[in-house]
Write a protein that holds these residues in place. Structure first.
Motif, short mmCIF file in Angstrom:
data_model
loop_
_atom_site.label_atom_id
_atom_site.label_comp_id
_atom_site.label_asym_id
_atom_site.label_seq_id
_atom_site.Cartn_x
_atom_site.Cartn_y
_atom_site.Cartn_z
N MET A 34 0.73 -0.84 0.31
CA MET A 34 0.26 -0.05 0.03
C MET A 34 0.18 1.14 0.09
SD MET A 34 -2.71 -1.07 0.21
CE MET A 34 -4.00 0.82 0.24
N GLY A 35 0.15 1.96 -0.89
CA GLY A 35 0.61 3.94 -0.64
C GLY A 35 0.05 4.83 0.14
N TRP A 36 0.53 5.84 -0.05
CA TRP A 36 -0.04 6.91 0.39
C TRP A 36 0.87 7.75 -0.68
CZ3 TRP A 36 -4.83 7.86 2.61
CH2 TRP A 36 -4.97 7.62 4.22
N PHE A 37 -0.22 8.56 -1.39
CA PHE A 37 -0.01 10.01 -2.62
C PHE A 37 -0.61 11.27 -2.24
CE2 PHE A 37 3.30 8.19 -5.76
CZ PHE A 37 2.51 6.23 -5.87
N ARG A 38 -0.41 12.10 -3.00
CA ARG A 38 -0.78 13.66 -2.06
C ARG A 38 -0.71 13.62 -3.56
NH1 ARG A 38 2.69 16.69 2.45
NH2 ARG A 38 4.41 17.05 0.76
N GLN A 39 -1.79 15.26 -3.56
CA GLN A 39 -1.07 16.05 -5.45
C GLN A 39 -1.86 17.67 -3.99
OE1 GLN A 39 -3.42 14.68 -8.43
NE2 GLN A 39 -2.26 16.27 -9.63
N ALA A 40 -0.98 18.57 -4.88
CA ALA A 40 -1.18 19.70 -4.22
C ALA A 40 -1.61 20.61 -5.56
CB ALA A 40 -0.17 20.67 -4.25
N PRO A 41 -2.54 21.64 -5.86
CA PRO A 41 -3.02 21.82 -6.48
C PRO A 41 -2.29 22.49 -7.91
CG PRO A 41 -4.01 23.03 -5.10
CD PRO A 41 -3.19 21.95 -5.02
N CYS A 96 -4.80 7.36 -1.16
CA CYS A 96 -4.12 5.96 -1.06
C CYS A 96 -4.35 4.63 -1.89
CB CYS A 96 -4.88 4.78 0.83
SG CYS A 96 -6.01 4.43 0.27
N ALA A 97 -3.55 3.97 -2.45
CA ALA A 97 -3.37 3.15 -3.39
C ALA A 97 -2.36 1.86 -3.38
CB ALA A 97 -2.60 3.45 -4.48
N ALA A 98 -3.06 0.58 -4.33
CA ALA A 98 -2.70 -0.82 -4.67
C ALA A 98 -2.23 -1.00 -5.13
CB ALA A 98 -3.83 -1.44 -3.79
N ASP A 99 -1.18 -2.03 -4.57
CA ASP A 99 0.39 -2.30 -5.71
C ASP A 99 0.15 -3.46 -5.74
OD1 ASP A 99 3.73 -2.11 -5.83
OD2 ASP A 99 2.14 -2.83 -7.23
N PHE A 100 -0.71 -4.23 -6.96
CA PHE A 100 -0.75 -5.96 -6.75
C PHE A 100 0.77 -6.55 -7.86
CE2 PHE A 100 -4.51 -7.15 -4.50
CZ PHE A 100 -5.75 -6.48 -4.93
N ARG A 101 1.44 -5.87 -8.62
CA ARG A 101 2.10 -6.45 -9.15
C ARG A 101 3.52 -6.50 -9.38
NH1 ARG A 101 1.43 -2.40 -13.61
NH2 ARG A 101 0.82 -0.58 -12.06
N HIS A 102 4.27 -5.84 -7.67
CA HIS A 102 5.85 -5.44 -7.75
C HIS A 102 6.44 -6.70 -6.70
CE1 HIS A 102 4.73 -1.99 -10.18
NE2 HIS A 102 6.04 -2.36 -11.34
N PHE A 103 5.38 -7.41 -6.22
CA PHE A 103 5.81 -8.32 -4.93
C PHE A 103 7.42 -8.52 -5.09
CE2 PHE A 103 5.31 -10.33 -1.31
CZ PHE A 103 6.19 -11.51 -1.88
N GLY A 104 7.98 -8.64 -4.41
CA GLY A 104 9.81 -8.83 -4.17
C GLY A 104 10.08 -7.42 -4.83
N SER A 105 10.26 -6.78 -5.52
CA SER A 105 10.75 -5.81 -6.17
C SER A 105 11.02 -4.94 -5.36
CB SER A 105 9.83 -5.41 -7.29
OG SER A 105 9.03 -6.67 -8.33
N THR A 110 6.25 5.79 -8.17
CA THR A 110 5.64 6.52 -9.28
C THR A 110 4.17 6.04 -9.34
OG1 THR A 110 5.73 4.93 -10.87
CG2 THR A 110 7.22 6.44 -10.94
N PRO A 111 3.27 6.80 -9.41
CA PRO A 111 1.45 6.84 -9.33
C PRO A 111 1.38 5.12 -10.79
CG PRO A 111 1.68 8.99 -9.53
CD PRO A 111 3.49 8.79 -10.00
N GLY A 112 1.65 4.66 -11.61
CA GLY A 112 1.79 4.13 -12.84
C GLY A 112 1.91 3.27 -12.04
N ALA A 113 3.12 2.40 -11.01
CA ALA A 113 3.01 1.62 -10.76
C ALA A 113 2.00 1.33 -9.54
CB ALA A 113 4.27 1.48 -9.68
N TYR A 114 1.06 1.84 -8.95
CA TYR A 114 -0.58 1.02 -8.53
C TYR A 114 -1.30 0.70 -9.65
CZ TYR A 114 2.72 2.53 -3.98
OH TYR A 114 3.44 2.48 -3.43
N ASP A 115 -1.83 -0.26 -8.63
CA ASP A 115 -3.40 -0.36 -9.46
C ASP A 115 -4.65 -0.17 -8.88
OD1 ASP A 115 -1.21 -3.39 -8.46
OD2 ASP A 115 -1.68 -2.55 -10.99
#
Length: 127
Positions: A34-41, A96-105, A110-115
């Motif tokens: 799991m990750g947390w990201f943020r975006q300001a205006p 918040c974001a969830a990443d399934f693909r990168h186990f062990g990596s 980057t936002p694109g890594a999260y599903d």
């Protein structure tokens, strides 16, 4: 399929604290980092923190290191972001974001890594 829902945002004075929560439903929560990201205006979405599937390891952006803490409770299917010593520059929508693909990596920054993503919660820090 995974659904994520953030809560806990709000308005706080500089130096204050907030605790964000992200509740998950769907696939087994302990199956993904799991990750947390943020975006300001006017700015790009940026990495804040990440935590591994079992919660054994975490990583932070330099800008929040020592002030923010990410944690998770797999029994409650929830990930948290404790934010202390908040600054006006922390003002943003937090996702918040969830990443399934990168186990062990290793951690993904980057936002694109999260599903899967939540809808976000607004955090505003006044000076």
């Amino acid at each position: 399929q995974v659904q994520l829902a953030e809560s806990g945002g709000g308005l706080v004075q500089a130096g204050g604290s907030l605790r964000l929560s992200c509740a998950a439903s769907g696939r087994t929560f302990s199956s993904y980092d799991m990750g947390w990201f943020r975006q300001a205006p006017g700015k790009e979405r940026e990495f804040v923190a990440a935590i591994t599937r079992r919660g054994g390891s975490s990583n932070y952006a330099d800008s929040v290191e020592g002030r923010f803490t990410i944690s998770r409770d797999n029994a409650k299917k929830t990930v948290y972001l404790q934010m202390n010593s908040l600054k006006p520059e922390d003002t943003a929508v937090y996702y918040c974001a969830a990443d399934f693909r990168h186990f062990g990596s290793g951690f993904q920054y980057t936002p694109g890594a999260y599903d899967y993503w939540g809808q976000g919660t607004q955090v505003t820090v006044s000076s």
